[in-house]
Write an enzyme that holds these catalytic residues in place. Structure first.
Site, mmCIF file in Angstrom:
data_model
loop_
_atom_site.group_PDB
_atom_site.id
_atom_site.type_symbol
_atom_site.label_atom_id
_atom_site.label_comp_id
_atom_site.label_asym_id
_atom_site.label_seq_id
_atom_site.Cartn_x
_atom_site.Cartn_y
_atom_site.Cartn_z
ATOM 1 N N GLU A 214 -54.353 8.496 -36.638
ATOM 2 C CA GLU A 214 -54.298 7.261 -35.869
ATOM 3 C C GLU A 214 -55.656 6.962 -35.244
ATOM 4 O O GLU A 214 -56.356 7.873 -34.801
ATOM 5 C CB GLU A 214 -53.241 7.367 -34.762
ATOM 6 C CG GLU A 214 -51.883 7.844 -35.271
ATOM 7 C CD GLU A 214 -50.876 8.104 -34.150
ATOM 8 O OE1 GLU A 214 -50.972 7.448 -33.092
ATOM 9 O OE2 GLU A 214 -49.995 8.971 -34.330
ATOM 10 N N GLU A 325 -48.481 -1.027 -29.688
ATOM 11 C CA GLU A 325 -47.441 -0.167 -29.122
ATOM 12 C C GLU A 325 -47.626 -0.120 -27.606
ATOM 13 O O GLU A 325 -48.753 -0.090 -27.107
ATOM 14 C CB GLU A 325 -47.558 1.249 -29.698
ATOM 15 C CG GLU A 325 -46.578 2.254 -29.109
ATOM 16 C CD GLU A 325 -46.783 3.665 -29.649
ATOM 17 O OE1 GLU A 325 -46.106 4.590 -29.149
ATOM 18 O OE2 GLU A 325 -47.625 3.848 -30.542
#
Length: 410
Positions: A214, A325
């Site tokens: 990520e 997110e």
């Protein structure tokens, strides 16, 4: 509050070591103070100091950033990654072959970081590392899990308060991903919430053996102590259970660049109806050695995740996600007002809503290709939504984000 607690810990340690006793005034104490034993506080401080010795390495130069960060210039071979048994005594890999179809010419703006605006830089043979402080660790909900994400059972699960607005592709073998990500400063209303925008390269199941790589930008008051958007990385090989961490907070990611500090604040940021700025990120698997490399901006190789860190990602990814997110702690029993992206819904478009543009994948023969069959998903579209599109200049793109709590998201 954290700083005063830190001072109290220091005072407590010095008094005990000098055979004096320390008593908190009843008028100044809280319920948590009264139930936390002095010996437990001392043990916690010792644990923190031991962890800091592992994380913070001796520096040949330090740079003070205007945002309060201290950047340590650490010899490349002494960075945290080389504490790993499989890397001990080694040196970083040479730069890999770039994916076919890669071009620097499509970068209109290269982002910078606040610490580098001082005009100072790290010397050759070193890497810049944001220094972790005792205050950073005292803010953490758990010292032992400092620098790690909360474990989630599934990507689309909100059982731990994680909410997403993402575009994703699956069903093929993926060897990398690329996108330009709009940078904003969304409001984060709680120390234990965050807001991020990132690329995920994923393999394995979401239950127990999930592998992820990520990278993106995030605002995390708990991790960094402020509300600046910061460039970050993350990895896990067991669904966020015991492996992996943010940035360089454990042995894992190998940094090779002396210009970019992972975890440092990004500057400038976008403004509503004003200037728009984005960072371009490329993650891809080196076909020769199998490591996963990260590039930031125009041609700046940040470093790599060694292949041995992973199980499924030793071969390839099975899904790639792009998007936002947040963590929703439901303060007062209602939805958080923590924002995603710009804090505005996707329908407001350019200059108002946050975007990902020029979405690309790396295929089996190390070639960059446009994303095809992009699916979009928002866990709670009344709180944060997403709208996709294609254009000649932006290729595959989407707008995403939202304000969180509002009349349709109580």
């Amino acid at each position: 509050m954290v700083f005063s607690r830190f001072l109290r810990l220091i005072l407590l340690l010095s008094l005990v070591s000098s055979s004096f006793s320390y008593t908190t005034s009843p008028s100044n104490s809280t319920a948590s103070d009264q139930t936390l034993r002095p010996q437990e506080e001392i043990q916690k401080l010792k644990l923190i100091r031991n962890e800091l010795l592992k994380i913070n390495k001796p520096a040949v130069k330090t740079i003070q950033s205007s945002d309060g960060d201290t950047i340590d210039c650490v010899p490349t071979h002494q960075q945290p990654a080389f504490d790993h048994p499989l890397l001990h005594g080694q040196r970083p890999m040479d730069p890999p072959e770039m994916p076919k179809g890669y071009s620097k010419d499509d970068e209109s703006y290269e982002d910078s970081q606040l610490w580098s605006l001082t005009g100072e830089s790290c010397p050759e043979g070193t890497v810049p590392i944001r220094r972790t402080t005792e205050q950073d660790m005292l803010r953490a909900s758990s010292v032992r899990r400092f620098g790690r994400k909360i474990r989630r059972v599934r990507r689309d699960s909100t059982s731990n308060g994680h909410e997403h607005a993402v575009g994703y592709v699956s069903g093929r073998q993926y060897y990398g991903a690329k996108a330009s990500i709009n940078v904003w400063s969304p409001i984060v209303t709680s120390q234990y919430e965050f807001s991020l925008s990132q690329i995920w390269v994923i393999a394995g199941s979401f239950t127990h053996d999930l592998n992820t790589i990520e990278a993106g930008w995030q605002i995390s008051p708990e991790l960094y102590g402020d509300t600046y958007p910061r460039f970050f990385t993350y990895w896990t090989s067991d669904a966020y259970r015991t492996t992996g961490c943010y940035n360089l907070l454990c042995s894992g990611f190998v940094q090779t660049n002396r210009r970019i500090a992972i975890g440092a604040a990004i500057s400038p940021r976008s403004s509503y109806k004003g200037g728009q700025f984005d960072i371009r990120l490329l993650i891809w698997k080196d076909p020769k050695h199998g490591h996963w490399w990260l590039q930031f901006g125009s041609g700046v190789l940040v470093g790599y995740w060694p292949a041995f860190l992973f199980t499924h990602l030793r071969q390839h990814g099975s899904m790639v996600q792009f998007g936002g997110e947040i963590v929703n702690t439901r303060p007062g029993g209602s939805h958080t007002s923590t924002q995603m992206g710009s804090g505005h819904f996707a329908g407001e478009g350019f200059g108002k809503a946050s975007y990902f543009r020029n979405l690309q994948m790396v295929d089996w023969d190390n070639t960059l290709i446009p994303v095809s069959n992009l699916k979009i998903l928002a866990d709670h579209p009344n709180c944060y939504d997403i709208r996709g599109g294609t254009s000649r200049v932006w290729g595959n793109y989407f707008y995403y984000g939202g304000p969180g709590k509002n009349p349709r998201c109580p």
